[in-house]
Design a protein around this motif. Structure first.
Motif, mmCIF file in Angstrom:
data_model
loop_
_atom_site.group_PDB
_atom_site.id
_atom_site.type_symbol
_atom_site.label_atom_id
_atom_site.label_comp_id
_atom_site.label_asym_id
_atom_site.label_seq_id
_atom_site.Cartn_x
_atom_site.Cartn_y
_atom_site.Cartn_z
ATOM 1 N N LYS B 66 0.876 -1.177 0.000
ATOM 2 C CA LYS B 66 0.000 0.000 0.000
ATOM 3 C C LYS B 66 0.909 1.221 0.000
ATOM 4 N N LYS B 401 -5.512 -0.109 12.382
ATOM 5 C CA LYS B 401 -6.134 -1.110 11.528
ATOM 6 C C LYS B 401 -7.442 -0.584 10.936
ATOM 7 N N LEU B 404 -6.771 2.136 8.374
ATOM 8 C CA LEU B 404 -6.294 1.572 7.112
ATOM 9 C C LEU B 404 -7.464 1.172 6.213
ATOM 10 N N ILE B 409 -3.043 5.671 6.548
ATOM 11 C CA ILE B 409 -1.949 5.013 7.267
ATOM 12 C C ILE B 409 -1.692 5.837 8.518
ATOM 13 N N TYR B 412 2.920 6.322 14.265
ATOM 14 C CA TYR B 412 3.913 5.391 14.800
ATOM 15 C C TYR B 412 3.585 5.105 16.265
#
Lengths: 497, 449
Positions: B66, B401, B404, B409, B412
């Motif tokens: 991705k 998740k 996404l 995205i 961190y």
């Protein structure tokens, strides 16, 4: 003919108020920087970057590119550098968004394709070198050497042994002793014998309980295969040391021999040599390391592992020497190298070596009547000539190298290896045609004739490049390492401007 | 056997050349390899692919990733998505540059030599330092080299490094320290900044150097003035790791007396490329120039007096000094440095400041927007540049998740490196993120929390 005008620096094109950049209009509320940052940390004076238009940028760097010489411009027979053709298809696939535009910290499930590629590259490099496990982490050959030596140190220490010395042949590349020093070892030089191979007697005398490893390139930088390699391995292993393979000359053995079968315990490969990734004018490269079973726990992390259909990065290796660079190695370079391996396959790679060795031997024998050949035996992918006989005519290897520039060639590696006077090390590679080799041979012969008839033509070369020979002593004595505008220069009298 | 297009010889030519050498078979060239180690079987790798097969197979692998062109990414943490001008690719893609060797023959390498001389000038301007080298592998290795430089310069073996420095940078430093038998002492932090008191306690005349990051791993702007004063007081060298884009708006470390400045140069026109190749920036003072690792380009003249450029001060390097070299580094990341040079020329004096300003203002907007969500708060209150740590009321892995699934995205996860910062994420906001994308992130976060 030399171009009379020099190319101004980008700063010299600069005009206050001119600009090239294009940014979207700010779509969030304007705030004053003073309301966000503490005062001492707000930049008081802007960095003096160029103020130029887009066309200024394009013309300037295009002009600079024309003052450069790459493999695409002509033959570069640089010994031990393996300047072969850099395939365009490798460049193309490396720029796919799925490779070029992925962030290293994306979740593993979103980068399965990248990990798949790295995994298969590891496996193919293992097969090519005969090693049990490869790590793709190191950014260059020198970093691979250093990482390999750290693994060797960690291995000995894990067995409670303190071994402090690394043995290095006198013909080795300069990074070998430098990497040994940075890895915390003392280096010991081993002499070469009359055949350009490791002198077994010197080796026997040098090995002992303090020997950590022997670093060897095989074939050596003389382009000669060390036929005693199994005996060398035995001597070092019996003393409790390990064998390190500098893979700089791997182009000579693909499909014919593997360091793993020669007795080497640790190997690095230069993907920018044997595996066609471009040199980029000095980098980036990549220097994966491979090891035998006993050293696997010490490999730099992470390693790509496969769990059925899923790939993952494993950094959980308690005995690893750790991380040697940020993220996961020079991924963009790995993509190109893997594309090359997939293009060649086992038959292609073997043919690469055959043609590389054939080309080198052909050139060596054609040139032998004209320039002294110190080691008269079949060479591998490269060979070394010595121009010391020509010194009597007042011409040095450097002069010959500079004269070659006039004919559109990048000269061979010169003054290396260090044990050959006036050395000239030639590596044609397999991607050059017979016509190119013949033309280069004819040119060198012509230069030899010029040395007889008009040595000054050679001594004063080059005659056609954009600049003449440079005053390198002046550059080092009075270093000017950055540009300053005229008005600034007036104020600064210091040597380091 | 099918032909290989990179190999020009015809069978006739091979035979001619072998005949000239007095040989019948190609194999005879390899007689020097002892029979015991001669490979008897082909290398065990798959058969070759044609160009078409290669393009398809690589296309398939690439499509399994991705990418940030299709997804909206808020990841930073050492690698940043910025707009890369088309000009950069056009210039770096010129094969006179990318297929060239290291410029050891200056007469036919003036192009890259001059470009890197310009690079060195721009890096000095950005960092406020006096000299720059021609680049190293990446930010983390540049920091490790700076640490080794400090030890060599002070003849001391202990380095202090702030825990607010990027975790991977500290890991790489430890690996280099193992090699050189150096001691690394980590300094703790409070409210996202290096703990000044702890640094003061640890500082002494046995310390070679102190390393801090500016802005640090959490995006926070460290008080360089105080940190530098504490360090230099004891004769240790002050080393700052910076973000080069931030230098468009932050006062450079040179102004606070830094001895060495290093940086990850990727944000300057280099693609994310899954972590490499990038470039390591290293700049320092005149006093330390002969201790610098790596290549350096200098200006000189040719024998006719024309201005020209050449690799200089090579007496520091491995190919001359062997085991006594300042470092074992051989290559620089010339092509990545070229990309940085073209990027900085294109952005120019004004554009770099504007990029930096946009990054910072978008981050301010994001902070405003995200902290208005119930349960979301800043982890630290300190001023930030283009990254910010947030505490979430749920596990970041689960949140990411969900994000996404909506084409985002996420950030961190900080607990990976800092267990005490659980449920916290580090989000980056560059000029490439629009208000709309930040709003969408906020809406999605609100929906999943």
């Amino acid at each position: 003919m030399r171009q009379e005008k020099d190319q101004p620096l980008i700063f010299e094109w600069s005009r206050p108020g001119r600009s090239a950049y294009s940014l979207p209009k700010l779509d969030v509320p304007e705030l004053s920087v003073e309301d966000i940052l503490p005062l001492p940390y707000i930049r008081a004076k802007r960095a003096e970057l160029p103020e130029v238009s887009e066309l200024d940028v394009v013309r300037h760097y295009t002009a600079l590119s024309r003052r450069n010489h790459g493999v695409d411009n002509g033959f570069i027979p640089l010994g031990s550098c393996t300047m072969k053709y850099n395939p365009k298809r490798n460049e193309k696939v490396s720029k796919l968004s799925g490779f070029a535009s992925i962030h290293p910290y994306q979740p593993e499930e979103t980068v399965q394709g990248a990990l798949e590629l790295m995994y298969h590259l590891q496996k193919e490099l293992e097969a090519i070198t005969g090693m049990d496990q490869v790590s793709l982490q190191p950014a260059s050959g020198a970093q691979g050497e250093w990482a390999g030596l750290l693994m060797i140190r960690a291995y000995h220490e894990s067995r409670g042994e303190k071994r402090t010395k690394v043995l290095i042949p006198d013909v080795s590349h300069g990074t070998n002793p430098a990497s040994a020093a940075v890895a915390g070892f003392e280096s010991v030089t081993i002499a070469s014998n009359e055949y350009g191979e490791v002198d077994l007697e010197s080796l026997r005398q040098a090995v002992g309980p303090d020997t950590a490893a022997l670093m060897l390139t095989n074939p050596s930088t003389l382009g000669l295969f060390d036929r005693n390699i199994l005996e060398i391995a035995r001597i070092v292993h019996e003393a409790g040391g390990l064998l390190y393979y500098d893979g700089a000359n791997s182009n000579a053995i693909l499909g014919y021999a593997r360091p793993g079968d020669m007795g080497f315990d640790v190997v690095h490969l230069n993907l920018h040599k044997t595996f066609t990734t471009p040199h980029g004018g000095g980098g980036p490269g990549a220097g994966p390391v491979g090891v035998k079973k006993e050293l696997i726990p010490f490999l730099p992390v992470p390693i790509v592992e496969r769990d059925q259909d899923r790939y993952r990065l494993n950094a959980d290796k308690p005995q690893s020497i750790g991380k040697v660079k940020g993220f996961y190695g020079n991924f963009g370079i790995l993509v190109r190298a893997y594309a090359y391996m997939r293009t060649m396959g086992p038959d292609g790679l073997k043919l690469v070596t055959e043609d590389a060795v054939l080309n080198a031997n052909y050139m060596m024998r054609k040139l032998q009547p004209h320039i002294e050949l110190p080691y008269d035996r079949t060479c591998m992918h490269e060979f070394v000539l010595s121009a010391r006989q020509l010194r009597k005519k007042g011409v040095r290897t450097l002069d010959i190298a500079k004269r070659l520039l006039d004919f559109g060639y990048h000269p061979p590696t010169i003054y290396f290896p260090l044990n050959i006077e006036e050395a000239m090390m030639i590596e044609p590679t397999e991607t050059e045609s017979k016509e190119t080799l013949d033309q280069f041979i004819q040119t060198l012969i012509r230069i030899c004739e010029e040395i007889e008839s008009s040595p000054e033509t050679v001594q004063e070369a080059p005659h056609t490049t954009v600049v003449n020979r440079l005053d390198e002593a002046k550059a080092a004595r009075n270093p000017i390492l950055r540009y300053r505008r005229e008005e600034e220069n007036g104020r600064e009298g210091s040597v380091l401007r | 056997m099918k032909p290989f297009g990179y190999l020009p010889h015809t069978e006739t030519e091979r035979k001619e050349m072998l005949a000239f050498l007095g040989l019948q078979q190609t194999e005879e060239l390899f007689d020097q390899i002892p029979a015991e180690i001669r490979l008897k079987e082909p290398i065990q790798i798959p058969q070759a692919w044609s160009e078409l097969e290669l393009t398809r197979q690589f296309g398939r692998m690439a499509a399994r990733n991705k990418n940030t062109e299709e997804y909206v990414s808020f990841l930073g943490a050492g690698a940043y998505e910025h707009a890369i001008p088309a000009v950069v690719e056009a210039i770096v893609g010129r094969s006179e540059f990318y297929t060239a060797y290291t410029p050891y023959q200056p007469e036919i390498s003036q192009g890259i030599l001059q470009a890197i001389f310009e690079y060195q000038t721009m890096i000095c301007e950005l960092t406020g330092m006096e000299v720059s080298n021609a680049s190293l592998y990446d930010g983390p290795t540049a920091m490790a080299e700076a640490g080794m430089m400090a030890c060599a310069a002070t003849k001391r073996t202990k380095l202090l490094v702030s825990r607010a420095v990027h975790p991977e940078y500290r890991e790489v430093l430890k690996t280099y320290a193992y090699g050189q038998r150096l001691e690394i002492v980590e300094i703790g932090m409070g409210d996202g900044l290096t703990d000044l008191d702890e640094l003061g306690d640890r500082m002494g005349d046995d310390i070679a150097g102190c390393i801090v990051q500016y802005p640090n791993f959490f995006g926070c702007v460290e008080p360089l003035e105080e940190l530098a004063a504490l360090t230099r007081h004891c004769g240790a060298l002050f080393i700052a790791v910076v973000n080069p884009i931030a230098m468009g708006i932050l006062e450079p470390p040179g102004s606070f007396g830094a001895d060495i400045v290093v940086a990850e140069g990727q944000p300057l026109g280099n693609s994310l490329s899954f972590g490499g190749p990038y470039l390591g920036i290293l700049a320092t003072t005149r006093a330390l120039v002969r201790r610098m690792p790596g290549r350096i380009i200098g200006q000189t003249t040719d024998l006719d007096g024309r201005r020209a450029f050449v690799l200089t001060l090579q007496a520091r390097e491995q190919h001359i000094r062997r085991e006594k070299a300042t470092s074992n580094v051989c290559s620089n990341q010339a092509l990545n440095a070229l990309a940085a040079t073209v990027y900085l020329s294109y952005m120019g004096k004004q554009g770099l400041c504007e990029v930096a300003r946009q990054c910072m203002l978008k981050t301010q907007y994001a902070i405003e927007r995200l902290t208005s969500i119930k349960g979301v708060e800043r982890l630290f209150s300190t001023a930030v540049f283009h990254e910010c740590a947030f505490k979430l009321p749920a596990s970041p892995a689960a949140v990411n998740k969900k994000l996404l699934e909506h084409g985002i995205i996420g950030g961190y996860e900080l607990a990976k490196d800092y267990p005490r910062y659980e449920n916290s994420v580090l989000l980056a906001f560059t000029e490439a993120r629009t208000k709309e994308e930040i709003d969408t992130l906020a809406e999605r976060l609100e929906a999943v929390l």
